[in-house]
Design an enzyme around this catalytic site. Structure first.
Site, mmCIF file in Angstrom:
data_model
loop_
_atom_site.group_PDB
_atom_site.id
_atom_site.type_symbol
_atom_site.label_atom_id
_atom_site.label_comp_id
_atom_site.label_asym_id
_atom_site.label_seq_id
_atom_site.Cartn_x
_atom_site.Cartn_y
_atom_site.Cartn_z
ATOM 1 N N ALA A 142 -13.206 -0.128 -19.712
ATOM 2 C CA ALA A 142 -13.297 1.437 -20.285
ATOM 3 C C ALA A 142 -11.653 1.742 -20.329
ATOM 4 C CB ALA A 142 -13.803 2.329 -19.234
ATOM 5 N N GLY B 94 -15.382 -2.120 -17.369
ATOM 6 C CA GLY B 94 -16.509 -2.020 -18.240
ATOM 7 C C GLY B 94 -16.670 -3.339 -19.286
ATOM 8 N N GLU C 191 -18.934 -5.514 -17.319
ATOM 9 C CA GLU C 191 -20.201 -4.916 -17.424
ATOM 10 C C GLU C 191 -20.864 -5.137 -18.550
ATOM 11 O OE1 GLU C 191 -18.262 -1.044 -16.221
ATOM 12 O OE2 GLU C 191 -19.877 -1.004 -14.534
ATOM 13 N N GLU D 190 -12.091 -1.049 -10.722
ATOM 14 C CA GLU D 190 -12.182 0.360 -10.728
ATOM 15 C C GLU D 190 -11.779 0.981 -9.455
ATOM 16 O OE1 GLU D 190 -14.673 -1.662 -11.676
ATOM 17 O OE2 GLU D 190 -15.493 -1.078 -13.715
HETATM 18 C C1 HXC Z 1 -6.591 1.497 -21.633
HETATM 19 C C2 HXC Z 1 -5.522 -0.567 -21.582
HETATM 20 C C3 HXC Z 1 -6.432 -1.098 -20.728
HETATM 21 C C4 HXC Z 1 -7.519 -0.193 -20.507
HETATM 22 C C5 HXC Z 1 -5.176 -2.581 -21.187
HETATM 23 N N1 HXC Z 1 -4.610 -1.726 -21.895
HETATM 24 N N2 HXC Z 1 -6.290 -2.432 -20.402
HETATM 25 N N3 HXC Z 1 -5.357 0.632 -22.178
HETATM 26 N N4 HXC Z 1 -7.346 1.037 -20.934
HETATM 27 N N5 HXC Z 1 -8.551 -0.473 -19.601
HETATM 28 C C6 HXC Z 1 -3.557 -1.737 -22.638
HETATM 29 C C7 HXC Z 1 -2.223 -1.514 -21.908
HETATM 30 O O1 HXC Z 1 -2.098 -0.003 -21.660
HETATM 31 C C8 HXC Z 1 -1.359 -2.045 -22.764
HETATM 32 O O2 HXC Z 1 -1.094 -0.946 -23.838
HETATM 33 C C9 HXC Z 1 -1.908 -2.982 -23.668
HETATM 34 O O3 HXC Z 1 -3.343 -2.812 -23.440
HETATM 35 C C10 HXC Z 1 -1.702 -4.660 -22.979
HETATM 36 O O4 HXC Z 1 -1.717 -4.613 -21.847
HETATM 37 P P1 HXC Z 1 -0.882 -4.826 -20.547
HETATM 38 O O5 HXC Z 1 -1.254 -4.254 -19.292
HETATM 39 O O6 HXC Z 1 0.629 -4.641 -20.957
HETATM 40 O O7 HXC Z 1 -1.178 -6.499 -20.212
HETATM 41 P P2 HXC Z 1 -0.994 -7.535 -19.381
HETATM 42 O O8 HXC Z 1 0.384 -7.137 -18.653
HETATM 43 O O9 HXC Z 1 -0.995 -8.799 -19.711
HETATM 44 O O10 HXC Z 1 -2.063 -7.119 -18.267
HETATM 45 C C11 HXC Z 1 -3.585 -7.237 -18.651
HETATM 46 C C12 HXC Z 1 -4.338 -6.538 -17.619
HETATM 47 C C13 HXC Z 1 -3.965 -5.184 -17.578
HETATM 48 C C14 HXC Z 1 -4.180 -7.322 -16.304
HETATM 49 C C15 HXC Z 1 -5.891 -6.674 -18.231
HETATM 50 O O11 HXC Z 1 -3.840 -4.527 -18.822
HETATM 51 C C16 HXC Z 1 -5.009 -4.301 -16.698
HETATM 52 O O12 HXC Z 1 -4.969 -4.242 -15.533
HETATM 53 N N6 HXC Z 1 -5.491 -3.350 -17.625
HETATM 54 C C17 HXC Z 1 -6.435 -2.450 -16.780
HETATM 55 C C18 HXC Z 1 -7.809 -3.051 -16.297
HETATM 56 C C19 HXC Z 1 -8.726 -2.181 -15.653
HETATM 57 O O13 HXC Z 1 -8.476 -1.475 -14.713
HETATM 58 N N7 HXC Z 1 -10.080 -2.107 -16.312
HETATM 59 C C20 HXC Z 1 -11.073 -1.338 -15.531
HETATM 60 C C21 HXC Z 1 -11.064 0.056 -16.344
HETATM 61 S S1 HXC Z 1 -12.158 1.258 -15.663
HETATM 62 P P3 HXC Z 1 0.526 -0.694 -24.135
HETATM 63 O O14 HXC Z 1 0.235 0.660 -25.130
HETATM 64 O O15 HXC Z 1 1.344 -0.297 -23.065
HETATM 65 O O16 HXC Z 1 1.058 -1.704 -24.989
HETATM 66 C C22 HXC Z 1 -13.660 0.831 -16.283
HETATM 67 C C23 HXC Z 1 -14.749 2.022 -15.795
HETATM 68 C C24 HXC Z 1 -15.944 1.336 -16.556
HETATM 69 O O17 HXC Z 1 -13.629 -0.069 -16.796
HETATM 70 C C25 HXC Z 1 -17.170 2.504 -16.355
HETATM 71 C C26 HXC Z 1 -17.014 3.346 -17.438
HETATM 72 C C27 HXC Z 1 -18.186 4.532 -17.252
#
Ligand code: HXC
Length: 257
Positions: free
Chosen positions: A64, A107, A110, A130
């Site tokens: 998400a 997400g 999921e 998360e």
């Molecule tokens: C918003 C995101 C994102 C996310 C990546 N980006 N994941 N933006 N939400 N979930 C964006 C980054 O901010 C970045 O933007 C660009 O995508 C590239 O990501 P990087 O981090 O620079 O890439 P990298 O170093 O290769 O790392 C990849 C990654 C990392 C390991 C996947 O991005 C990461 O850990 N992302 C978050 C994963 C996460 O925590 N997901 C769960 C979310 S909570 P910029 O602008 O800086 O280039 C969830 C809850 C679901 O999903 C339930 C909902 C009801």
């Protein structure tokens, strides 16, 4: 529609590609709404026999959209029933195959589990991180993952937030097939074309019967399956399928559409 989901058709297969590659296909409300609306429409289209959902080479979806969620209040989350509409995605009766390359996190993992099965590339990475953000999964991760891979492994994933590689995901049962990264989409499209070639009503019933195993007792599920089997002997699909076998020719399903 704003192009966050690109839809293309190959015969009776619809390919849906998430299209926010720079954000690793982070699922914001607009993308979610477009994806769910697209799936609803395709599910109602009798010329569609299977869907494939995919992302980019780098990410199926990294979860998400954290930037969108970060400042939301509990009241706003509840009022919007944030991601509540995903139930319609999961419940669509047309089979959905996830074709996964790169990250399927939060997400994104999921979303993959809401598809009926997943075909992943060797470099794919899965996780429910998360906990690292101070929240828990919100669109089925604790429930669907536990049913798919069991409590011990699901606990490991949800409590540590670690990533799982493709080989482990395959042995755990999180994904159905692992293939070289550059073959993922072709493999998924091939499986989808195979499914879409079978009789649409029968495919839907087969899917429902398998889903039923997650909800019903074994006795109820077995009875449900047996009754379905009996009733299919009143269908054109059964007559055509068995006649084709006996006449040593390929069956002709879905030709009226
Ligand atoms: C918003 C995101 C994102 C996310 C990546 N980006 N994941 N933006 N939400 N979930 C964006 C980054 O901010 C970045 O933007 C660009 O995508 C590239 O990501 P990087 O981090 O620079 O890439 P990298 O170093 O290769 O790392 C990849 C990654 C990392 C390991 C996947 O991005 C990461 O850990 N992302 C978050 C994963 C996460 O925590 N997901 C769960 C979310 S909570 P910029 O602008 O800086 O280039 C969830 C809850 C679901 O999903 C339930 C909902 C009801």
């Amino acid at each position: 529609m704003s192009g966050l989901v690109e839809v293309t058709r190959e015969g009776r297969v619809a390919l849906l590609r998430l299209n926010r590659p720079k954000q690793l296909n982070a699922l914001n409300a607009a993308l979610a709404a477009e994806l769910v609306a697209t799936v609803r429409a395709l599910d109602a289209d009798t010329s569609v026999g299977c869907m494939v959902v995919t992302g980019s080479d780098r990410a199926f979806a990294a979860g998400a959209d954290i930037a969108e969620m970060a400042d939301m209040s509990a009241e706003a989350m509840s009022e919007a029933d944030y991601f509540g509409e995903w139930m319609d995605f999961a419940n669509a009766r047309t089979p959905k195959i996830a074709a996964v390359q790169g990250y399927a996190l939060g997400g994104g993992c999921e979303l993959m589990m809401m598809c009926d099965f997943a075909i992943a590339g060797q470099g794919a990475k899965f996780g429910q991180p998360e906990i690292k953000l101070g929240v828990v999964a919100g669109i089925g991760g604790t429930q669907r993952m536990t049913k798919l891979i069991g409590r011990a492994r699901a606990m490991d994933m949800h409590l540590t937030g670690r990533m799982m590689e493709a080989a482990e995901a395959l042995s755990a049962g999180l994904v159905a097939r692992v293939v070289p990264d550059d073959e993922v989409l072709a493999e998924a499209m091939k499986a989808a074309a195979e499914i879409a070639g079978y009789a649409r009503p029968v495919v839907r019933l087969a899917r429902e019967a398998v889903m039923r195993a997650e909800e019903a007792s074994l006795a109820e599920g077995l009875l449900y399956e047996r009754r379905l089997f009996h009733q299919l002997f009143g269908t054109a699909a059964q007559r055509e399928g068995m006649a084709a076998f006996l006449e040593k020719r390929p069956p002709r399903f879905n030709e009226a559409e």
